[in-house]
Motif scaffolding. Structure first.
Motif, PDB file in Angstrom:
ATOM      1  N   GLU A 207       0.342  -1.074   0.051  1.00  0.00           N
ATOM      2  CA  GLU A 207       0.198  -0.377  -0.083  1.00  0.00           C
ATOM      3  C   GLU A 207       0.913   1.058  -0.458  1.00  0.00           C
ATOM      4  OE1 GLU A 207      -2.397  -0.101   3.337  1.00  0.00           O
ATOM      5  OE2 GLU A 207      -4.355   1.616   2.057  1.00  0.00           O
ATOM      6  N   THR A 208       2.103   1.015   1.068  1.00  0.00           N
ATOM      7  CA  THR A 208       2.675   2.414   0.730  1.00  0.00           C
ATOM      8  C   THR A 208       4.088   2.632  -0.506  1.00  0.00           C
ATOM      9  OG1 THR A 208       3.528   1.836   3.290  1.00  0.00           O
ATOM     10  CG2 THR A 208       4.374   3.479   1.488  1.00  0.00           C
ATOM     11  N   ASN A 209       4.058   1.464  -0.977  1.00  0.00           N
ATOM     12  CA  ASN A 209       4.570   2.106  -2.244  1.00  0.00           C
ATOM     13  C   ASN A 209       3.597   2.297  -3.497  1.00  0.00           C
ATOM     14  OD1 ASN A 209       6.930   1.015  -1.161  1.00  0.00           O
ATOM     15  ND2 ASN A 209       6.736  -1.253  -2.043  1.00  0.00           N
ATOM     16  N   ARG A 210       2.572   1.988  -3.452  1.00  0.00           N
ATOM     17  CA  ARG A 210       1.240   2.103  -3.982  1.00  0.00           C
ATOM     18  C   ARG A 210       0.700   3.917  -4.118  1.00  0.00           C
ATOM     19  NH1 ARG A 210      -0.855  -2.644  -3.272  1.00  0.00           N
ATOM     20  NH2 ARG A 210      -2.946  -1.608  -1.903  1.00  0.00           N
ATOM     21  N   ILE A 211       1.264   4.399  -3.031  1.00  0.00           N
ATOM     22  CA  ILE A 211       0.606   5.414  -2.494  1.00  0.00           C
ATOM     23  C   ILE A 211       2.236   6.470  -2.848  1.00  0.00           C
ATOM     24  CG2 ILE A 211       0.642   7.271  -0.692  1.00  0.00           C
ATOM     25  CD1 ILE A 211      -0.724   5.205   0.883  1.00  0.00           C
ATOM     26  N   ILE A 212       3.189   5.965  -2.952  1.00  0.00           N
ATOM     27  CA  ILE A 212       4.587   6.639  -3.392  1.00  0.00           C
ATOM     28  C   ILE A 212       3.944   6.493  -4.481  1.00  0.00           C
ATOM     29  CG2 ILE A 212       7.005   6.232  -4.136  1.00  0.00           C
ATOM     30  CD1 ILE A 212       7.296   4.609  -0.775  1.00  0.00           C
ATOM     31  N   LEU A 213       4.095   5.282  -5.443  1.00  0.00           N
ATOM     32  CA  LEU A 213       4.109   6.340  -7.066  1.00  0.00           C
ATOM     33  C   LEU A 213       2.595   6.842  -7.438  1.00  0.00           C
ATOM     34  CD1 LEU A 213       4.233   4.359  -9.912  1.00  0.00           C
ATOM     35  CD2 LEU A 213       2.881   2.670  -9.254  1.00  0.00           C
ATOM     36  N   ALA A 214       1.044   7.260  -6.693  1.00  0.00           N
ATOM     37  CA  ALA A 214       0.374   8.081  -7.393  1.00  0.00           C
ATOM     38  C   ALA A 214       0.991   9.049  -6.936  1.00  0.00           C
ATOM     39  CB  ALA A 214      -0.361   7.558  -6.581  1.00  0.00           C
ATOM     40  N   ASN A 215       1.666   9.285  -5.880  1.00  0.00           N
ATOM     41  CA  ASN A 215       2.692  11.355  -5.306  1.00  0.00           C
ATOM     42  C   ASN A 215       3.595  11.170  -5.980  1.00  0.00           C
ATOM     43  OD1 ASN A 215       1.753  12.452  -3.296  1.00  0.00           O
ATOM     44  ND2 ASN A 215       1.197  10.118  -2.707  1.00  0.00           N
ATOM     45  N   THR A 216       4.305  10.270  -7.100  1.00  0.00           N
ATOM     46  CA  THR A 216       5.216  10.665  -7.921  1.00  0.00           C
ATOM     47  C   THR A 216       4.768  10.734  -9.563  1.00  0.00           C
ATOM     48  OG1 THR A 216       6.871   9.057  -7.085  1.00  0.00           O
ATOM     49  CG2 THR A 216       7.160   9.637  -9.720  1.00  0.00           C
ATOM     50  N   PHE A 217       3.713  10.438  -9.747  1.00  0.00           N
ATOM     51  CA  PHE A 217       2.662  10.778 -10.857  1.00  0.00           C
ATOM     52  C   PHE A 217       2.454  11.427 -10.908  1.00  0.00           C
ATOM     53  CE2 PHE A 217       2.650   7.829 -14.265  1.00  0.00           C
ATOM     54  CZ  PHE A 217       2.262   6.239 -13.772  1.00  0.00           C
ATOM     55  N   ALA A 218       1.605  12.439  -9.747  1.00  0.00           N
ATOM     56  CA  ALA A 218       1.376  13.731  -9.401  1.00  0.00           C
ATOM     57  C   ALA A 218       2.348  15.133  -9.178  1.00  0.00           C
ATOM     58  CB  ALA A 218       0.562  13.699  -7.872  1.00  0.00           C
ATOM     59  N   LEU A 219       3.175  13.784  -8.984  1.00  0.00           N
ATOM     60  CA  LEU A 219       4.425  15.416  -9.101  1.00  0.00           C
ATOM     61  C   LEU A 219       4.942  15.079 -10.365  1.00  0.00           C
ATOM     62  CD1 LEU A 219       7.876  16.421  -8.369  1.00  0.00           C
ATOM     63  CD2 LEU A 219       8.396  14.204  -8.022  1.00  0.00           C
ATOM     64  N   VAL A 220       5.354  14.496 -10.930  1.00  0.00           N
ATOM     65  CA  VAL A 220       6.053  14.620 -12.745  1.00  0.00           C
ATOM     66  C   VAL A 220       4.593  15.051 -13.156  1.00  0.00           C
ATOM     67  CG1 VAL A 220       6.167  12.992 -14.800  1.00  0.00           C
ATOM     68  CG2 VAL A 220       7.284  12.173 -12.525  1.00  0.00           C
ATOM     69  N   ALA A 221       3.437  14.669 -13.205  1.00  0.00           N
ATOM     70  CA  ALA A 221       2.226  15.734 -14.141  1.00  0.00           C
ATOM     71  C   ALA A 221       3.036  17.228 -13.514  1.00  0.00           C
ATOM     72  CB  ALA A 221       0.880  15.217 -13.479  1.00  0.00           C
ATOM     73  N   SER A 222       2.367  17.622 -12.276  1.00  0.00           N
ATOM     74  CA  SER A 222       2.872  19.318 -11.842  1.00  0.00           C
ATOM     75  C   SER A 222       4.337  20.077 -12.247  1.00  0.00           C
ATOM     76  CB  SER A 222       2.565  19.414 -11.030  1.00  0.00           C
ATOM     77  OG  SER A 222       3.893  18.386  -9.974  1.00  0.00           O
ATOM     78  N   SER A 223       5.496  18.408 -12.702  1.00  0.00           N
ATOM     79  CA  SER A 223       6.537  19.695 -13.248  1.00  0.00           C
ATOM     80  C   SER A 223       6.620  19.274 -14.635  1.00  0.00           C
ATOM     81  CB  SER A 223       7.266  18.045 -12.975  1.00  0.00           C
ATOM     82  OG  SER A 223       7.290  17.373 -13.726  1.00  0.00           O
ATOM     83  N   LEU A 224       5.583  19.575 -15.417  1.00  0.00           N
ATOM     84  CA  LEU A 224       5.161  19.305 -17.038  1.00  0.00           C
ATOM     85  C   LEU A 224       4.008  20.261 -17.326  1.00  0.00           C
ATOM     86  CD1 LEU A 224       4.855  15.804 -18.107  1.00  0.00           C
ATOM     87  CD2 LEU A 224       6.617  17.198 -18.329  1.00  0.00           C
ATOM     88  N   LEU A 225       3.668  21.010 -15.584  1.00  0.00           N
ATOM     89  CA  LEU A 225       2.953  22.193 -16.029  1.00  0.00           C
ATOM     90  C   LEU A 225       3.344  23.641 -16.591  1.00  0.00           C
ATOM     91  CD1 LEU A 225       0.762  21.954 -13.325  1.00  0.00           C
ATOM     92  CD2 LEU A 225      -0.528  21.992 -15.455  1.00  0.00           C
ATOM     93  N   PRO A 226       5.061  24.040 -15.989  1.00  0.00           N
ATOM     94  CA  PRO A 226       5.408  24.819 -16.680  1.00  0.00           C
ATOM     95  C   PRO A 226       5.188  25.093 -18.348  1.00  0.00           C
ATOM     96  CG  PRO A 226       6.590  24.296 -15.169  1.00  0.00           C
ATOM     97  CD  PRO A 226       5.579  22.918 -15.284  1.00  0.00           C
ATOM     98  N   ALA A 227       5.036  23.535 -19.157  1.00  0.00           N
ATOM     99  CA  ALA A 227       4.805  23.982 -20.807  1.00  0.00           C
ATOM    100  C   ALA A 227       3.841  25.020 -21.223  1.00  0.00           C
ATOM    101  CB  ALA A 227       4.836  22.874 -21.458  1.00  0.00           C
ATOM    102  N   PHE A 228       2.847  25.360 -20.381  1.00  0.00           N
ATOM    103  CA  PHE A 228       1.697  25.822 -20.140  1.00  0.00           C
ATOM    104  C   PHE A 228       1.766  27.317 -19.756  1.00  0.00           C
ATOM    105  CE2 PHE A 228      -0.686  22.384 -21.985  1.00  0.00           C
ATOM    106  CZ  PHE A 228      -0.687  21.607 -20.870  1.00  0.00           C
TER     107      PHE A 228
END
Ligand code: HEM
Ligand SMILES: CC(C)=CCC/C(C)=C/CC/C(C)=C/COP(=O)(O)OP(=O)(O)O
Length: 288
Positions: A207-228
């Protein structure tokens, strides 16, 4: 003498403080418009470093009771008794924090000073004193401290902040939980021994590892927002490369759990952040 200085430097967690100072410089350079004079940016970055160092040393002082219970921290000077925990340490660290806040106010403005203070307060008090021993979500709020490092630098460039600086602050906020939970997963026996309710101590490994992965997804998505918001190819390339690597290691952690995969994800967090901060700092210089 050199050994004593090394011990003293370790108390102030200077390696992490330097990263926080780089985050402040990135905050100043990611802000659109005129780049502040270099001395002003470096003065605010120094204020962040000093404030982070004060908070880091207070963390050592405050955790002198539990640090002896963990292998990673049991040799720290307050844990071993090499440093006596007298009243001079909290007073001196408070004075260092006040000096850092004053430096930011003098070099930049009151907003930069406020963010320098809030970074230390959130890490030193909110996370270390109030949350760390009480809740598994301690790092989610504690991660705000890194965001304040970005906002301190950004306020020097634009007191009212900008979408670009707020996005980078969001990136630091989302980056911190997977960064720390990966380490806490690798060292969960330590945290369990010290009675600290870190997420991997109170939730199952899967469960912890899945939460980590979900957070990493959210992080990577937010790090691409500057494209806009006008980010250039260097930043977007670094965000894609660093984010891709972090995601790859987080997926590996879910697929093949264990200490090695957890530490691999922890180091991936550092690589991803370093790539992002470097690209944010270099791109304006290339643009001229
Ligand atoms: C409240 C938020 C944070 C927590 C709880 C946290 C936790 C940790 C811990 C426990 C370590 C291992 C340190 C050691 O073993 O001595 C570490 C290492 C590190 N952290 Fe974080 N971190 C946080 C925020 C940040 C931020 C905001 C940055 C950078 C902007 C950062 C950068 C680093 C770096 C560069 C290292 C490796 C250097 C070292 O081991 O001393 N961390 N972090
Ligand atoms: C603007 C400003 C001053 C920002 C400050 C940012 C900052 C210092 C974030 C905290 C980084 C850090 C040392 C976490 C370790 O916490 P921990 O107590 O879990 O680590 P430990 O177990 O190694 O003591």
């Amino acid at each position: 003498m050199a050994a004593n200085l090394k011990v003293l430097a370790s108390v102030f967690k200077l390696r992490i403080g330097v990263f926080c100072a780089l985050a402040a410089i990135a905050g100043a350079l990611v802000t659109p418009g005129a780049v502040p004079p270099a001395p002003q940016i470096f003065a605010v970055a120094l204020a962040v470093l000093l404030s982070a160092a004060a908070a880091g040393a207070f963390n050592h002082y405050w955790e002198r009771d539990i640090d002896p219970m963990m292998n990673r921290t049991r040799n720290r000077p307050f844990a071993t008794g090499q440093y006596a925990a007298g009243p001079l340490w909290p007073l001196g660290l408070l004075a260092l924090t006040v000096a850092a806040v004053a430096l930011a106010a003098f070099a930049a403005n009151a907003w930069a000073a406020l963010h320098v203070f809030l970074g230390a307060f959130v890490y030193g008090i909110v996370y270390t004193v109030w949350l760390k021993r009480r809740t598994a979500w301690n790092i989610v709020i504690g991660g705000l401290s890194g965001s304040f490092a970005v906002l301190a630098g950004a306020a020097a460039a634009l007191p009212g902040l900008s979408p670009q600086s707020l996005i980078l602050a969001l990136v630091l906020f989302l980056w911190t939980p997977p960064h720390f939970w990966s380490l806490a997963t690798a060292l969960k026996d330590d945290y369990a021994a010290a009675g600290i309710p870190m997420l991997p101590v109170v939730r199952s490994e899967s469960e912890t590892n899945r939460i980590i992965l979900a957070n990493t997804f959210a992080l990577v998505a937010s790090s691409l927002l500057p494209a806009f918001f006008g980010a250039g190819p260097l930043y977007l390339g670094a965000a894609a490369l660093g984010g891709g690597w972090f995601l790859y290691k987080s997926v590996a952690l879910v697929r093949t759990p264990g200490r090695s995969a957890a530490m691999g994800n922890f180091f991936a967090s550092l690589i991803q952040l370093m790539l992002l901060l470097t690209a944010v700092m270099v791109e304006p210089l290339l643009a001229g």
